[in-house]
Design an enzyme around this catalytic site. Sequence first.
Site, short mmCIF file in Angstrom:
data_model
loop_
_atom_site.label_atom_id
_atom_site.label_comp_id
_atom_site.label_asym_id
_atom_site.label_seq_id
_atom_site.Cartn_x
_atom_site.Cartn_y
_atom_site.Cartn_z
CG ASP A 7 -14.38 -1.10 -10.24
OD1 ASP A 7 -14.04 -0.73 -11.39
OD2 ASP A 7 -14.23 -0.37 -9.24
CG HIS A 8 -18.90 0.24 -11.13
ND1 HIS A 8 -18.55 -0.28 -9.91
CD2 HIS A 8 -18.86 1.59 -11.00
CE1 HIS A 8 -18.32 0.71 -9.06
NE2 HIS A 8 -18.49 1.86 -9.70
CB CYS A 63 -10.74 -0.40 -10.01
SG CYS A 63 -9.30 0.19 -9.10
N GLY A 64 -11.22 2.20 -11.20
CA GLY A 64 -11.14 3.60 -11.59
C GLY A 64 -9.72 4.13 -11.57
CB THR A 65 -7.44 4.97 -8.96
OG1 THR A 65 -7.77 3.98 -7.96
CG2 THR A 65 -8.31 6.20 -8.76
N GLY A 66 -7.05 1.99 -10.25
CA GLY A 66 -6.15 0.84 -10.16
C GLY A 66 -5.67 0.61 -8.73
CB ILE A 67 -5.26 2.98 -5.94
CG1 ILE A 67 -4.31 3.84 -6.77
CG2 ILE A 67 -4.78 2.93 -4.49
CD1 ILE A 67 -4.34 5.33 -6.40
N GLY A 68 -7.38 0.67 -5.60
CA GLY A 68 -8.15 -0.23 -4.73
C GLY A 68 -7.89 -1.69 -5.07
CG MET A 69 -8.97 -3.40 -8.93
SD MET A 69 -9.89 -4.89 -8.51
CE MET A 69 -11.22 -4.79 -9.72
CG HIS A 96 14.40 -4.22 -10.63
ND1 HIS A 96 14.97 -3.00 -10.35
CD2 HIS A 96 15.15 -4.75 -11.66
CE1 HIS A 96 16.00 -2.78 -11.16
NE2 HIS A 96 16.13 -3.82 -11.97
NE ARG A 130 20.92 -5.19 -8.20
CZ ARG A 130 20.92 -5.13 -9.53
NH1 ARG A 130 21.38 -6.15 -10.24
NH2 ARG A 130 20.48 -4.06 -10.16
CG HIS A 131 16.41 -7.45 -8.87
ND1 HIS A 131 16.40 -6.22 -8.26
CD2 HIS A 131 17.20 -7.34 -9.96
CE1 HIS A 131 17.15 -5.38 -8.97
NE2 HIS A 131 17.64 -6.04 -10.00
C1 RB5 Z 1 -15.22 3.26 -7.90
O1 RB5 Z 1 -15.89 4.46 -7.91
C2 RB5 Z 1 -13.75 3.48 -7.55
O2 RB5 Z 1 -13.65 3.82 -6.19
C3 RB5 Z 1 -12.93 2.24 -7.86
O3 RB5 Z 1 -13.09 1.92 -9.19
C4 RB5 Z 1 -11.44 2.36 -7.63
O4 RB5 Z 1 -10.92 3.48 -8.27
C5 RB5 Z 1 -10.96 2.22 -6.27
O5 RB5 Z 1 -9.76 2.23 -6.00
#
Ligand code: RB5
Length: 143
Positions: A7-8, A63-69, A96, A130-131
């Site tokens: 993302d941006h 993405c910013g944190t990688g978490i949303g992706m 694993h 096993r994995h």
């Molecule tokens: C965008 O501001 C941010 O929310 C996105 O890049 C990401 O970190 C979401 O998980």
Amino acid sequence: MLAIGSDHAAASLRIAVKKYLDEKGIAYIDCGTDEAPSDYPVIAKKVCGEIAQGNADMGILLCGTGIGMCMTANKCKGIRAAVCSESYSARFTRLHNDANVLCMGARVVGEGLAAEILDAFLDTKFEGGRHQRRVDMMMELEK
Ligand code: RB5
């Protein structure tokens, strides 16, 4: 073949990762985006779609944190995505979990660390054994 998307918030990291892949001679499909602002689920869906269609074997989502992706990718069929901020996790999620999508946060890791994480992910093969049974149990939940 890899598929890559951001993302941006991670556009500059995506440019750096693509340059790194070019230097290593690793082919990829660039799913964008250069739009700002952008919505990470749109890009995650594109990258996972390339894997589902057999055009790519693995994906990189930034993405910013990688978490949303990561959250979005794990809702797509056949995807095992892991968000990694160091190489140990990247190595073990291949060994694993047979992870097929690596997610990283541009606000968490710098370009050098991202390259190290990427190397660990791409250079490690699934251990099986096993994995495999555990991964099969995980994938059963999709049904
Ligand atoms: C965008 O501001 C941010 O929310 C996105 O890049 C990401 O970190 C979401 O998980």
